[in-house]
Design a protein around this motif. Structure first.
Motif, mmCIF file in Angstrom:
data_model
loop_
_atom_site.group_PDB
_atom_site.id
_atom_site.type_symbol
_atom_site.label_atom_id
_atom_site.label_comp_id
_atom_site.label_asym_id
_atom_site.label_seq_id
_atom_site.Cartn_x
_atom_site.Cartn_y
_atom_site.Cartn_z
ATOM 1 N N GLY A 35 0.556 -1.247 0.033
ATOM 2 C CA GLY A 35 -0.124 -0.097 0.031
ATOM 3 C C GLY A 35 1.003 1.252 -0.388
ATOM 4 O O GLY A 35 2.219 1.502 0.153
ATOM 5 N N PHE A 37 0.836 5.242 1.500
ATOM 6 C CA PHE A 37 0.164 6.026 2.581
ATOM 7 C C PHE A 37 0.720 7.665 2.120
ATOM 8 O O PHE A 37 1.883 7.689 1.524
ATOM 9 C CB PHE A 37 0.705 5.531 3.899
ATOM 10 C CG PHE A 37 -0.014 4.245 4.054
ATOM 11 C CD1 PHE A 37 0.966 3.119 3.704
ATOM 12 C CD2 PHE A 37 -0.796 3.793 5.383
ATOM 13 C CE1 PHE A 37 -0.258 1.988 4.483
ATOM 14 C CE2 PHE A 37 -1.611 3.549 6.045
ATOM 15 C CZ PHE A 37 -0.914 2.250 5.554
ATOM 16 N N GLU A 46 -2.552 8.722 6.447
ATOM 17 C CA GLU A 46 -3.530 8.115 5.600
ATOM 18 C C GLU A 46 -3.515 7.831 4.644
ATOM 19 O O GLU A 46 -2.540 7.147 4.408
ATOM 20 C CB GLU A 46 -4.602 9.245 5.319
ATOM 21 C CG GLU A 46 -4.021 9.863 3.991
ATOM 22 C CD GLU A 46 -5.003 11.112 3.527
ATOM 23 O OE1 GLU A 46 -6.180 10.778 3.189
ATOM 24 O OE2 GLU A 46 -4.569 12.286 2.768
ATOM 25 N N GLY A 47 -3.789 6.434 4.661
ATOM 26 C CA GLY A 47 -4.109 5.148 3.325
ATOM 27 C C GLY A 47 -4.588 5.793 2.203
ATOM 28 O O GLY A 47 -5.462 6.502 2.159
ATOM 29 N N PHE A 50 -4.464 0.525 -2.052
ATOM 30 C CA PHE A 50 -3.810 -0.753 -1.592
ATOM 31 C C PHE A 50 -3.987 -2.179 -2.545
ATOM 32 O O PHE A 50 -5.204 -1.396 -3.081
ATOM 33 C CB PHE A 50 -4.541 -0.831 -0.535
ATOM 34 C CG PHE A 50 -4.386 -0.532 1.043
ATOM 35 C CD1 PHE A 50 -5.008 1.121 0.637
ATOM 36 C CD2 PHE A 50 -3.112 -0.347 2.317
ATOM 37 C CE1 PHE A 50 -5.191 1.480 2.016
ATOM 38 C CE2 PHE A 50 -2.789 0.875 2.430
ATOM 39 C CZ PHE A 50 -3.543 1.734 2.528
ATOM 40 N N SER A 104 -5.568 -3.111 3.505
ATOM 41 C CA SER A 104 -6.244 -1.507 3.722
ATOM 42 C C SER A 104 -5.489 -0.767 4.888
ATOM 43 O O SER A 104 -4.732 -1.349 5.869
ATOM 44 C CB SER A 104 -7.866 -1.310 3.923
ATOM 45 O OG SER A 104 -8.403 -2.414 5.248
ATOM 46 N N ALA A 105 -6.322 0.662 4.980
ATOM 47 C CA ALA A 105 -5.314 1.245 5.683
ATOM 48 C C ALA A 105 -5.479 1.071 7.287
ATOM 49 O O ALA A 105 -4.944 1.489 8.883
ATOM 50 C CB ALA A 105 -6.318 2.904 6.162
ATOM 51 N N TRP A 112 8.187 -0.499 5.845
ATOM 52 C CA TRP A 112 7.669 0.807 5.444
ATOM 53 C C TRP A 112 8.900 1.685 4.765
ATOM 54 O O TRP A 112 10.313 1.178 5.043
ATOM 55 C CB TRP A 112 7.279 1.666 6.669
ATOM 56 C CG TRP A 112 6.616 1.194 7.649
ATOM 57 C CD1 TRP A 112 5.951 0.839 8.665
ATOM 58 C CD2 TRP A 112 4.753 2.066 7.097
ATOM 59 N NE1 TRP A 112 4.871 0.853 8.450
ATOM 60 C CE2 TRP A 112 4.058 1.415 7.699
ATOM 61 C CE3 TRP A 112 4.617 2.886 6.458
ATOM 62 C CZ2 TRP A 112 2.437 1.638 8.118
ATOM 63 C CZ3 TRP A 112 3.319 3.403 6.293
ATOM 64 C CH2 TRP A 112 2.593 2.801 6.911
#
Length: 122
Positions: A35, A37, A46-47, A50, A104-105, A112
């Motif tokens: 995903g 962000f 915030e996401g 994805f 998902s977020a 990361w």
């Protein structure tokens, strides 16, 4: 050792486009949820978008119709194509990955990247 390295950020005028890339090492992107962000100064992360193991995508409402997430498994690379950029899209964009189906977020991501800055001006 898992490493995610983003690139492709920069400064662009509103209405313009950018394509972000995230090269993954130490994992096989085929098997991972991946995903993007973003975090703007003074705001929570915030996401944005994805892509799950099966190829299904989820987008934040704010970017639907403008952003597209994809990956090249041969290159172990995740992409984010960003079109019709708005000033409010400005922020540090980071890619992340998790080795679980849910994607998902709202879920915890394991790895990361350092991020790439996107600045949109009028």
């Amino acid at each position: 050792q898992v490493q995610l390295v983003e690139s492709g950020g920069g400064s662009v005028q509103a209405g313009g486009s950018l394509r972000l890339s995230c090269v993954a090492s130490g994992i096989t992107t085929t098997n991972y949820c991946m995903g993007w962000f973003r975090q703007a100064p003074g705001k929570e992360r915030e996401g944005v978008a994805f892509l799950d193991r099966g190829g299904s995508t989820i987008y934040a409402d704010s970017v639907k119709g403008r952003f597209s997430i994809s990956k090249d498994n041969d290159k172990n690379t995740l992409y984010l194509q960003m079109n019709s950029l708005k000033i409010e899209d400005t922020g540090m964009y980071s890619c992340a990955t998790r080795n679980r189906p849910a994607c998902s977020a709202g879920f915890l991501f394991d790895y990361w990247g350092q991020g790439t800055q996107v600045t949109v001006s009028s």
